[in-house]
Design an enzyme around this catalytic site. Structure first.
Site, PDB file in Angstrom:
ATOM      1  N   LYS A  37      20.878  60.020  -3.685  1.00  0.00           N
ATOM      2  CA  LYS A  37      22.134  59.968  -4.449  1.00  0.00           C
ATOM      3  C   LYS A  37      21.871  59.728  -5.931  1.00  0.00           C
ATOM      4  O   LYS A  37      22.409  60.419  -6.790  1.00  0.00           O
ATOM      5  CB  LYS A  37      23.050  58.856  -3.909  1.00  0.00           C
ATOM      6  CG  LYS A  37      23.542  59.071  -2.509  1.00  0.00           C
ATOM      7  CD  LYS A  37      24.474  57.968  -2.063  1.00  0.00           C
ATOM      8  CE  LYS A  37      23.820  56.599  -2.037  1.00  0.00           C
ATOM      9  NZ  LYS A  37      22.719  56.468  -1.059  1.00  0.00           N
ATOM     10  N   THR A  38      21.057  58.728  -6.211  1.00  0.00           N
ATOM     11  CA  THR A  38      20.776  58.417  -7.610  1.00  0.00           C
ATOM     12  C   THR A  38      20.013  59.570  -8.257  1.00  0.00           C
ATOM     13  O   THR A  38      20.259  59.930  -9.405  1.00  0.00           O
ATOM     14  CB  THR A  38      19.980  57.100  -7.707  1.00  0.00           C
ATOM     15  OG1 THR A  38      20.745  56.069  -7.073  1.00  0.00           O
ATOM     16  CG2 THR A  38      19.727  56.706  -9.143  1.00  0.00           C
ATOM     17  N   ASP A 225      27.318  55.771 -10.269  1.00  0.00           N
ATOM     18  CA  ASP A 225      26.398  55.405  -9.174  1.00  0.00           C
ATOM     19  C   ASP A 225      26.945  54.172  -8.455  1.00  0.00           C
ATOM     20  O   ASP A 225      27.749  53.425  -9.013  1.00  0.00           O
ATOM     21  CB  ASP A 225      24.996  55.110  -9.748  1.00  0.00           C
ATOM     22  CG  ASP A 225      23.904  55.200  -8.679  1.00  0.00           C
ATOM     23  OD1 ASP A 225      24.231  55.504  -7.507  1.00  0.00           O
ATOM     24  OD2 ASP A 225      22.724  54.976  -9.020  1.00  0.00           O
ATOM     25  N   GLU A 226      26.491  53.950  -7.237  1.00  0.00           N
ATOM     26  CA  GLU A 226      26.891  52.768  -6.444  1.00  0.00           C
ATOM     27  C   GLU A 226      28.417  52.629  -6.402  1.00  0.00           C
ATOM     28  O   GLU A 226      28.964  51.528  -6.568  1.00  0.00           O
ATOM     29  CB  GLU A 226      26.266  51.490  -7.020  1.00  0.00           C
ATOM     30  CG  GLU A 226      24.747  51.520  -7.137  1.00  0.00           C
ATOM     31  CD  GLU A 226      24.027  51.307  -5.805  1.00  0.00           C
ATOM     32  OE1 GLU A 226      24.699  51.130  -4.772  1.00  0.00           O
ATOM     33  OE2 GLU A 226      22.784  51.340  -5.818  1.00  0.00           O
ATOM     34  N   GLN A 256      26.579  50.361   2.245  1.00  0.00           N
ATOM     35  CA  GLN A 256      25.894  49.474   1.298  1.00  0.00           C
ATOM     36  C   GLN A 256      26.875  48.718   0.409  1.00  0.00           C
ATOM     37  O   GLN A 256      26.514  48.248  -0.668  1.00  0.00           O
ATOM     38  CB  GLN A 256      24.910  50.266   0.431  1.00  0.00           C
ATOM     39  CG  GLN A 256      23.755  50.833   1.228  1.00  0.00           C
ATOM     40  CD  GLN A 256      22.725  51.497   0.334  1.00  0.00           C
ATOM     41  OE1 GLN A 256      22.036  50.848  -0.441  1.00  0.00           O
ATOM     42  NE2 GLN A 256      22.640  52.808   0.425  1.00  0.00           N
ATOM     43  N   ARG A 602      15.152  49.328   1.735  1.00  0.00           N
ATOM     44  CA  ARG A 602      14.429  49.314   0.461  1.00  0.00           C
ATOM     45  C   ARG A 602      12.978  49.721   0.649  1.00  0.00           C
ATOM     46  O   ARG A 602      12.269  50.019  -0.315  1.00  0.00           O
ATOM     47  CB  ARG A 602      14.457  47.906  -0.185  1.00  0.00           C
ATOM     48  CG  ARG A 602      15.802  47.349  -0.609  1.00  0.00           C
ATOM     49  CD  ARG A 602      16.599  48.312  -1.422  1.00  0.00           C
ATOM     50  NE  ARG A 602      17.511  49.066  -0.573  1.00  0.00           N
ATOM     51  CZ  ARG A 602      18.106  50.201  -0.933  1.00  0.00           C
ATOM     52  NH1 ARG A 602      17.886  50.725  -2.117  1.00  0.00           N
ATOM     53  NH2 ARG A 602      18.914  50.844  -0.104  1.00  0.00           N
TER      54      ARG A 602
HETATM   55  P1  ATP Z   1      20.120  54.113  -2.338  1.00  0.00           P
HETATM   56  O1  ATP Z   1      21.266  54.336  -1.397  1.00  0.00           O
HETATM   57  O2  ATP Z   1      19.167  53.132  -1.812  1.00  0.00           O
HETATM   58  O3  ATP Z   1      20.576  53.866  -3.731  1.00  0.00           O
HETATM   59  P2  ATP Z   1      19.659  56.851  -3.050  1.00  0.00           P
HETATM   60  O4  ATP Z   1      20.483  57.654  -2.121  1.00  0.00           O
HETATM   61  O5  ATP Z   1      20.200  56.632  -4.386  1.00  0.00           O
HETATM   62  O6  ATP Z   1      19.281  55.497  -2.334  1.00  0.00           O
HETATM   63  P3  ATP Z   1      17.305  57.755  -4.390  1.00  0.00           P
HETATM   64  O7  ATP Z   1      16.874  56.451  -4.889  1.00  0.00           O
HETATM   65  O8  ATP Z   1      17.929  58.703  -5.321  1.00  0.00           O
HETATM   66  O9  ATP Z   1      18.239  57.542  -3.113  1.00  0.00           O
HETATM   67  O10 ATP Z   1      16.112  58.494  -3.672  1.00  0.00           O
HETATM   68  C1  ATP Z   1      15.269  57.833  -2.754  1.00  0.00           C
HETATM   69  C2  ATP Z   1      13.844  58.316  -2.914  1.00  0.00           C
HETATM   70  O11 ATP Z   1      13.746  59.649  -2.436  1.00  0.00           O
HETATM   71  C3  ATP Z   1      13.406  58.337  -4.351  1.00  0.00           C
HETATM   72  O12 ATP Z   1      12.062  57.970  -4.416  1.00  0.00           O
HETATM   73  C4  ATP Z   1      13.576  59.784  -4.737  1.00  0.00           C
HETATM   74  O13 ATP Z   1      12.730  60.162  -5.780  1.00  0.00           O
HETATM   75  C5  ATP Z   1      13.224  60.495  -3.452  1.00  0.00           C
HETATM   76  N1  ATP Z   1      13.874  61.814  -3.324  1.00  0.00           N
HETATM   77  C6  ATP Z   1      15.179  62.079  -3.357  1.00  0.00           C
HETATM   78  N2  ATP Z   1      15.403  63.401  -3.186  1.00  0.00           N
HETATM   79  C7  ATP Z   1      14.208  63.988  -3.059  1.00  0.00           C
HETATM   80  C8  ATP Z   1      13.759  65.341  -2.866  1.00  0.00           C
HETATM   81  N3  ATP Z   1      14.603  66.351  -2.774  1.00  0.00           N
HETATM   82  N4  ATP Z   1      12.433  65.543  -2.776  1.00  0.00           N
HETATM   83  C9  ATP Z   1      11.564  64.524  -2.872  1.00  0.00           C
HETATM   84  N5  ATP Z   1      11.899  63.251  -3.054  1.00  0.00           N
HETATM   85  C10 ATP Z   1      13.220  62.972  -3.144  1.00  0.00           C
HETATM   86 MG    MG Z   2      20.721  54.888  -5.440  1.00  0.00          MG
END
Ligand code: ATP
Ligand code: MG
Length: 752
Positions: A37-38, A225-226, A256, A602
């Site tokens: 997402k981020t 975000d969040e 979350q 995490r």
């Molecule tokens: P959270 O809910 O914990 O905030 P999130 O959904 O925001 O998580 P991110 O932090 O954006 O998730 O991504 C999680 C990990 O996966 C990061 O290390 C990110 O770089 C990696 N990632 C996300 N998408 C891809 C992709 N398409 N290919 C490779 N790595 C990815």
């Molecule tokens: Mg995130």
């Protein structure tokens, strides 16, 4: 730029790419932890800039922490190559709100250089408001009012809009009135609190449509975000700003949502689709962060929640290690083993900054910090002060220092009027004045002043009470265990009571920290040994660079990721926290479970959950029951660590089993304890000067007293002119022309 030529789009999966490229119209990305997402939000921002859809200054991007904002800025730079200038509107709600409010301060009755009050200032101001309204502050504490007002602000309620029923709940219906008075007072002081940063801008938007339109036109695109942790005021603020262009993209995960206690509303997710009809909703299901076992453990756990939208997660990572579950005798053993595991991982080549220890309550940090300091493992505390730097711990330590070392001026100043004893500025100035004139410590000056009439009767009595109290404790030092003495001090000083009467959200945590402090003293021989340890601990500076283990609360860990995550203290009453269990309904418990889900997710590769069979939370040892969350994790994803006690399944880990093992003399030698002993021994060398000895020094080095004569005319700052009638060392009896006969100290006098 076509997608073909946009390297930053490569590597995104189809859904992520869809969310990045759907630039026009409202978009909601609703997805589980670690699904990117981020990353989507960051790439989307890069995409907007690279395709020249908007200038940096035309994009509003909201992150949950300042750190996240900095990281996002850096990442965008890397994605499109080069530093991005002019991203003025990328930050937290608070930071962005502050910036807007400074630009339009006059519309809120402020000057643009207004001050932002912190929580302490806020409470101090509310105290004055309560007193001015003739309300009994003991009955209706300022902190409680602060909690109410923060709550109203979180919901976007100005004083006039507070529902009648709620205003009723404080000071017999005076809640809204006090809120109003507080706001007026802030204006006079040219100040705002955190809640105002948003509420005041929201009000400006509502009352000055031309300002709103300016921002609506400016922000061609908005990203959040969040999103699951936004409160009502933030939601209203976003909605107003996005109404015109409707180019708003929010990403979040209902599982979350962990700030309900601070006014966050998961319902904002549902509201979004209603307020922005036709919103594109993108779901991401592939997790890129964690191994299947970690993901399986987290998904299984969160499935026990009823209030959730529900989603599936999968990953293509290698199976990896199962979530390791360990049980320990007590918190000390838990910290010792985790620290050993940290060292062992480090020896195998793991970086310290890729490891994190996530605790439910801040008091749990103490044991880890002590452990790390002893072993010389560098660590950083993320998102808050280190244990020994917390205000309440500094206060308690100041009491202990003053008892051990009465000449410690900093300690004296810190707690002489905490809790409030009616020693105001004037009294403190008087003490300082004498101490300076004589070159003696504040404590000693105080002891002298109480035998005279330098102070008005009320503060004099208060000061005398304080001095006597400290001396009484001091007399107890040789004959009483220092932990017991510490309890007595915190009790008799009224310090614990001060926090017990405090109705704010932080108060229970502070009381827990104080108990933990007393507990931590057990590892030292005496008060001196403990204080020496503290001075060593405080010396280690907390700079944020280098390879360090991360220590933080689960709340601060949101959005972050680490190779290895340790999750200690999974015991009923601690996690889920007792407060959530005491609530009626399951809302509190479900928020705790979401917090557990945040914790597990995490981790990229290794996740360790542990619990102690015994923990001293409320001054008493309690045998703890493993957290229900442990049972809720599907068995196929966990591995119960072989402990020194040889149990093979955590169901066997009933406290009684531990007691047996302990009684039968299983290995419980503690290197930490030995180290504490050594430390104590070295400390005796730096014992502070003994009180009696230095008292003599003072007496002989102060010849001034002898030089006044009976019948001499003198002048006193407070009492005016008079004539010396009697001399008793440095204490003189003076017949003042206006104030009458008073006993005063010579150094407050001038000859005339
Ligand atoms: P959270 O809910 O914990 O905030 P999130 O959904 O925001 O998580 P991110 O932090 O954006 O998730 O991504 C999680 C990990 O996966 C990061 O290390 C990110 O770089 C990696 N990632 C996300 N998408 C891809 C992709 N398409 N290919 C490779 N790595 C990815
Ligand atoms: Mg995130």
């Amino acid at each position: 730029i076509s997608a073909m030529r946009a390297p930053y789009l490569e590597g995104l999966n189809a859904e992520q790419r869809e969310a990045v490229e759907a630039l026009d119209g409202p978009v909601l990305v609703l997805a589980g932890a670690g699904t990117g997402k981020t990353r989507v939000l960051t790439t989307r921002l890069a995409h907007l800039l690279a395709t020249r859809r908007a200038y940096p200054s035309q994009i509003l991007a909201v992150t949950f922490t300042n750190k996240a904002a900095r990281e996002m800025k850096e990442r965008i730079g890397r994605l499109i190559g080069g530093v991005v200038e002019g991203m003025q509107w990328l930050g937290t709600f608070h930071a962005i709100g502050a910036k807007m409010l400074r630009r339009h301060a006059e519309l809120a009755g402020l000057r643009s250089d207004f001050t932002i009050l912190d929580a302490d200032d806020q409470v101090r101001l509310m105290k004055q408001i309560i007193q001015a309204a003739n309300i009994d502050e003991k009955r209706w504490p300022a902190r409680q009012l602060a909690t109410y007002i923060d709550g109203w602000k979180n919901r976007g309620l100005t004083p006039g809009k507070v529902p009648a029923g709620e205003a009723q709940s404080f000071a017999n219906g005076k809640g809204a009135e006090l809120y109003q008075a507080y706001q007026l007072r802030l204006k006079v002081l040219n100040a705002v609190d955190f809640g105002d940063l948003l509420l005041e801008t929201l009000r400006i938007f509502q009352e000055h449509p031309e300002v709103l339109v300016e921002y609506q036109d400016r922000f061609k695109y908005m990203l959040v975000d969040e999103y699951q942790d936004t409160n009502v005021a933030q939601y209203l603020w976003l909605r107003l700003l996005a109404q015109k262009n409707r180019n708003i993209c929010c990403v979040g995960d209902d599982d979350q949502s962990i700030y309900g206690w601070r006014g966050a509303e998961v319902d904002n997710i549902l509201r979004f689709e209603k307020d922005f009809p036709g919103a594109k909703v993108v779901r991401l299901e592939r997790n890129y962060r964690s191994t299947p076992h970690i993901l399986g453990a987290a998904s299984g756990l969160i499935a026990a929640n009823e209030a959730r939208l529900g989603k599936t997660l999968w990953t293509e990572e290698n199976e990896g290690e199962k979530v390791r579950i360990s049980s320990y005798w007590d918190g000390e053993e838990e910290a010792r083993n985790i620290a050993e595991e940290v060292e062992s991982l480090q020896r195998k080549g793991h970086m310290l900054h890729e490891m994190a220890i996530l605790v439910r309550a801040s008091f749990q940090m103490r044991e880890f910090e002590d452990r790390f300091i002893n072993l010389g493992i560098p660590y950083r505390v993320v998102g808050g002060p280190r244990f020994y730097e917390r205000a309440e711990i500094r206060d308690a330590n100041a009491y202990l220092r003053l008892v051990a070392q009465p000449d410690d001026n900093l300690a004296f100043e810190r707690i002489v009027n905490k809790p409030k004893r009616g020693l105001g500025e004037v009294a403190l100035q008087t003490i300082h004045q004498l101490a300076n004139a004589r070159g003696v410590s504040l404590m000693r000056a105080a002891r002298e002043i109480i035998t005279t009439e330098e102070l008005k009767p009320a503060p004099r009595r208060a000061l005398a009470g304080f001095v006597e109290m400290v001396e009484r404790w001091r007399a107890l030092v040789p004959g009483m265990p220092h932990t017991e003495l510490a309890e007595i001090i915190l009790d008799e000083s009224g310090y614990t009571e001060m926090w017990q009467n405090d109705k704010s959200a932080e108060a229970p945590g502070k009381l827990e920290n104080l108990k933990e402090l007393v507990r931590s003293m057990e590892q030292f021989d005496d008060l001196q040994g403990y204080l020496e340890h503290i001075s060593l601990v405080m010396e280690i500076e907390s700079q944020d660079t280098g390879d360090k283990v991360n220590l933080m609360t689960l709340h601060s860990a949101k959005g972050l990721e680490f190779d290895t995550v340790f999750l200690p203290g999974w015991e009923e009453g601690l996690f889920p926290h007792q407060r959530s269990l005491d609530q009626s309904g399951v809302a509190g418990l479900e928020e705790e479970r979401r917090l557990a889900y945040v914790g597990i997710t995490r981790a990229r590769k290794l996740s360790y959950i542990s619990f102690a069979a015994n923990r001293r939370i409320h001054a008493l040892w309690q045998s703890a029951i493993p957290s229900r969350f442990i049972d809720e994790i599907p068995k196929e994803h966990v591995e119960v660590a072989e402990s020194a006690m040889g149990a093979s399944s955590f169901q066997n880990y009933a406290p009684s089993r531990f007691s047996q093992d302990f009684a039968s003399g299983s290995d419980y030698s503690s290197p930490g304890w030995k180290r504490a002993q050594t430390m104590t021994r070295t400390t005796s060398k730096v014992r502070p000067p003994n009180l009696e000895v230095s008292a003599e020094l003072v007496a002989t080095s102060d010849p001034a007293a002898a030089s006044y004569r009976r019948g001499e005319r003198v002048f006193h700052q407070k009492f005016g002119y008079g004539e010396v009638t009697a001399i008793d060392g440095n204490k003189l009896t003076v017949d003042f022309d206006k104030a009458g006969r008073k006993k005063v100290i010579d150094s407050f006098l001038e000859r005339v």
